[in-house]
Write a protein that holds these residues in place. Structure first.
Motif, PDB file in Angstrom:
ATOM      1  N   ILE B  42      -2.618  16.731  -0.726  1.00  0.00           N
ATOM      2  CA  ILE B  42      -3.778  16.249  -0.155  1.00  0.00           C
ATOM      3  C   ILE B  42      -3.609  15.108   1.602  1.00  0.00           C
ATOM      4  O   ILE B  42      -4.756  15.243   1.667  1.00  0.00           O
ATOM      5  N   TRP B  43      -2.173  14.351   0.784  1.00  0.00           N
ATOM      6  CA  TRP B  43      -2.630  13.631   2.521  1.00  0.00           C
ATOM      7  C   TRP B  43      -1.270  12.917   2.530  1.00  0.00           C
ATOM      8  O   TRP B  43      -0.294  13.605   1.087  1.00  0.00           O
ATOM      9  N   LYS B  44      -0.974  12.940   3.636  1.00  0.00           N
ATOM     10  CA  LYS B  44       0.547  11.800   4.041  1.00  0.00           C
ATOM     11  C   LYS B  44      -0.085  10.419   4.650  1.00  0.00           C
ATOM     12  O   LYS B  44      -0.744   9.939   5.188  1.00  0.00           O
ATOM     13  N   GLY B  45       0.069   9.153   3.565  1.00  0.00           N
ATOM     14  CA  GLY B  45       0.367   8.418   3.886  1.00  0.00           C
ATOM     15  C   GLY B  45      -1.161   7.761   3.516  1.00  0.00           C
ATOM     16  O   GLY B  45      -1.406   8.420   2.470  1.00  0.00           O
ATOM     17  N   ASN B  46      -1.817   7.762   4.553  1.00  0.00           N
ATOM     18  CA  ASN B  46      -3.391   7.145   4.557  1.00  0.00           C
ATOM     19  C   ASN B  46      -4.148   8.345   5.437  1.00  0.00           C
ATOM     20  O   ASN B  46      -5.427   7.876   5.266  1.00  0.00           O
ATOM     21  N   LYS B  47      -3.862   9.706   5.571  1.00  0.00           N
ATOM     22  CA  LYS B  47      -4.465  10.021   6.319  1.00  0.00           C
ATOM     23  C   LYS B  47      -4.362  11.778   5.178  1.00  0.00           C
ATOM     24  O   LYS B  47      -3.840  12.348   4.968  1.00  0.00           O
ATOM     25  N   LEU B  48      -5.608  12.278   5.253  1.00  0.00           N
ATOM     26  CA  LEU B  48      -5.894  13.095   4.923  1.00  0.00           C
ATOM     27  C   LEU B  48      -5.567  14.409   5.506  1.00  0.00           C
ATOM     28  O   LEU B  48      -5.189  14.312   6.779  1.00  0.00           O
ATOM     29  N   GLN B  79      -6.460   2.359  -8.798  1.00  0.00           N
ATOM     30  CA  GLN B  79      -5.984   2.048  -7.465  1.00  0.00           C
ATOM     31  C   GLN B  79      -6.116   3.439  -6.609  1.00  0.00           C
ATOM     32  O   GLN B  79      -6.289   3.653  -5.612  1.00  0.00           O
ATOM     33  N   TYR B  80      -5.888   4.756  -7.858  1.00  0.00           N
ATOM     34  CA  TYR B  80      -6.107   6.099  -6.932  1.00  0.00           C
ATOM     35  C   TYR B  80      -7.377   5.969  -6.576  1.00  0.00           C
ATOM     36  O   TYR B  80      -7.647   7.048  -5.689  1.00  0.00           O
ATOM     37  N   ALA B  81      -8.103   5.621  -7.867  1.00  0.00           N
ATOM     38  CA  ALA B  81      -9.740   5.891  -7.785  1.00  0.00           C
ATOM     39  C   ALA B  81     -10.448   5.860  -6.154  1.00  0.00           C
ATOM     40  O   ALA B  81     -11.011   6.473  -5.506  1.00  0.00           O
ATOM     41  N   LYS B  82      -9.796   4.555  -6.044  1.00  0.00           N
ATOM     42  CA  LYS B  82     -10.664   3.869  -5.028  1.00  0.00           C
ATOM     43  C   LYS B  82     -10.051   4.788  -3.727  1.00  0.00           C
ATOM     44  O   LYS B  82     -10.652   4.492  -2.510  1.00  0.00           O
ATOM     45  N   LYS B  83      -8.768   4.808  -3.847  1.00  0.00           N
ATOM     46  CA  LYS B  83      -7.908   5.714  -2.643  1.00  0.00           C
ATOM     47  C   LYS B  83      -8.583   6.863  -2.559  1.00  0.00           C
ATOM     48  O   LYS B  83      -9.291   6.831  -0.683  1.00  0.00           O
ATOM     49  N   PHE B  84      -9.041   7.713  -2.594  1.00  0.00           N
ATOM     50  CA  PHE B  84      -9.623   8.768  -2.741  1.00  0.00           C
ATOM     51  C   PHE B  84     -11.239   8.545  -2.668  1.00  0.00           C
ATOM     52  O   PHE B  84     -11.549   9.257  -1.426  1.00  0.00           O
ATOM     53  N   LEU B  85     -11.740   7.399  -3.399  1.00  0.00           N
ATOM     54  CA  LEU B  85     -12.786   7.600  -2.717  1.00  0.00           C
ATOM     55  C   LEU B  85     -13.105   7.158  -0.854  1.00  0.00           C
ATOM     56  O   LEU B  85     -13.789   7.535  -0.321  1.00  0.00           O
ATOM     57  N   ARG B  86     -12.051   5.296  -0.854  1.00  0.00           N
ATOM     58  CA  ARG B  86     -11.724   5.080   0.812  1.00  0.00           C
ATOM     59  C   ARG B  86     -11.495   6.594   1.883  1.00  0.00           C
ATOM     60  O   ARG B  86     -11.904   6.612   2.829  1.00  0.00           O
ATOM     61  N   HIS B 203       6.254  10.895   1.965  1.00  0.00           N
ATOM     62  CA  HIS B 203       5.809  10.727   2.692  1.00  0.00           C
ATOM     63  C   HIS B 203       4.935   9.228   2.737  1.00  0.00           C
ATOM     64  O   HIS B 203       3.052   9.276   2.335  1.00  0.00           O
ATOM     65  N   MET B 204       5.829   8.224   2.878  1.00  0.00           N
ATOM     66  CA  MET B 204       4.876   6.782   2.351  1.00  0.00           C
ATOM     67  C   MET B 204       3.895   6.816   3.727  1.00  0.00           C
ATOM     68  O   MET B 204       3.122   5.734   3.459  1.00  0.00           O
ATOM     69  N   THR B 205       4.369   7.366   4.781  1.00  0.00           N
ATOM     70  CA  THR B 205       3.097   7.352   6.165  1.00  0.00           C
ATOM     71  C   THR B 205       3.301   8.640   6.662  1.00  0.00           C
ATOM     72  O   THR B 205       3.654   8.996   6.427  1.00  0.00           O
TER      73      THR B 205
END
Lengths: 312, 312
Positions: B42-48, B79-86, B203-205
């Motif tokens: 779904i993502w790598k780090g904070n990038k979809l 916290q995951y639900a918040k990340k998905f939303l972000r 892939h933490m980043t």
């Protein structure tokens, strides 16, 4: 009569015998050189174990050669000689074989190119031995305070010219060093992964056991999914260097240690006699547990028992 | 016609097939619920990853259930639900199964006494899930800055009332935490050793792989010489909870992931269909390497290939 030749059938050999006043004399007489582990045998942390000095003096006065073989990589040979002196024991650098020295010698023997660098997950001793051997070590204590912030677009740089990673005991282990080692081993073609040793725990202080080098090595194995070359005990790599300086018949050498899976196995692997002392990490119940498959020839509570039994 | 029944002999099953415009429709039609790994899918780090949102929207519009099953323990479900939303994805907590939640649920299911404490080598997510489940977690980020000075007479105290140690990904790993975990597991009678997961890297980043939870878990194994109970993938422990909320036939579920030894093995262990995407830690050459023994049913470059192939 005691001695190797009459130690019995294979089955009987699998039972370690306690040192007693009946067998001590023939045992000591049959040994030309005693190889001593340090932590748990000679000292715990910075404290000498009870009556070690007198015992070593008596053995020397009997003409025995005394050699120290330690898996502890935090010091160089030079630093060890200073520690011995501080504790009142006169030992020359040449009588000390430590795993930091072994790591540097491994690179030397394998003609590691001096223009390549060595990344160190470990302490000062490894860096010092690398320098003495003419290699350029990086990392070590200096990287102990480096933090990683896993921000987006954060890119961790590593030196592509690192050709070996040496992992030893490191009480400043952190995520920075683990990633550095991980990237070198995974991404630098042909990068060596060398472990000074894999001791699970050790007496870094006198009162307690602490996670040993096996902890740091396992962590690097965990991320790289590679197995290291181990240069410390139970690998007999150090024996080659030892025999150059002390060319004895290994069957007339006795390895004295507190760990079954390093000291005693090293002694057995090298064809030496073996004596387990219970003053370190191994208890009598561990030795006698049916799951234990490593059997020393003799065992005793502590090194000075040799002295007490000789005096009886 | 595509589908499980006609996937051929055992030999043929050991070859993963690429998703193609010929097989995509029957494959998607035969699946009621897609289970997605997050990092690398779904993502790598904070990038979809490219066009993930559109792909999930199309699958939902086709009536597919979408569930997320991640080994990442740094966040709680909340916290995951918040990340998905972000990241612009609307996902409910109930659709998220993460290994921090699994660790807390493991203690719950096994009636861990709430008056005992849990020592955490890991990040915030584990502590939060423990708290929600009614357990007292200690350690975690708070211990990340604690140093150990190996002075003579230094004695490391640990809480004798710790009944479980939970180890997950921890980018503040240090010697203090390793000794704390070591002492609890070695010295507190019956203390559980729970690993959220053993992923070697992750892939933490977005730009790079980093040492994963398998690194921290291996370190604790290294000092304790014990093996943990693993609650994340490939263990099917999370499947029981998943099936309570989504009571599908597992043969109509498809696990989509980027790791063979966690995601694909989890899917196979649970009796699900499997799809490997090559957008994370596994390359096509790793998949096709003769040493690889874990074979997904299908593979494709990235999740949005499903969308592209459906649209062809």
């Amino acid at each position: 009569m005691e001695g190797r030749a009459e130690s019995g059938t294979d089955d009987e050999k699998n039972v370690a015998r306690p040192l007693t006043s009946d067998n001590i004399r023939s045992f000591v007489d049959s040994v030309d050189a005693f190889l001593f582990d340090c932590d748990g045998v000679i000292w715990k942390g910075n404290k000498l174990i009870d009556r070690v000095t007198e015992t070593l003096n008596v053995l020397r006065s009997m003409g025995k050669n005394i050699i120290f073989v330690t898996n502890n990589s935090t010091k160089s040979r030079k630093q060890y000689a200073k520690k011995f002196l501080r504790l009142g024991l006169s030992v020359s650098e040449e009588e000390i074989f430590c795993s930091s020295f072994a790591a540097a010698m491994f690179l030397k023997v394998n003609e590691f190119p001096p223009d390549k660098k060595v990344y160190v997950v470990g302490e000062e001793g490894i860096l010092e031995e690398l320098e003495i051997a003419g290699f350029k070590g990086i990392g070590g204590p200096e990287d102990g305070k480096k933090l990683v912030d896993l921000k987006p677009n954060c890119y961790f740089e590593h030196d592509k010219n690192v050709g070996a990673v040496v992992v030893g005991f490191d009480h400043y282990i952190n995520f920075y060093k683990l990633q550095y080692a991980n990237l070198c081993i995974r991404e630098n073609p042909g990068c060596l992964f060398i472990a000074t040793n894999r001791d699970a725990v050790g007496h870094m202080t006198d009162l307690q056991e602490w996670p040993g080098s096996g902890t740091m090595v396992a962590a690097v194995c965990g991320s790289t999914q590679k197995e290291p070359i181990v240069v410390g005990k139970p690998s007999t790599f150090m024996m080659d260097f030892l025999l150059k300086r002390f060319p004895f018949d290994t069957s007339k050498m006795c390895m004295v240690g507190d760990r079954l899976d390093t000291d005693i196995l090293f002694g057995k692997n090298a064809g030496c006699r073996t004596l387990l002392v219970l003053s370190g990490v191994t208890s009598l119940s561990t030795l006698e547990d049916p799951s234990n498959e490593i059997h020393p020839e003799y065992y005793s509570g502590k090194l000075s028992d040799v002295l007490d039994l000789l005096e009886e």
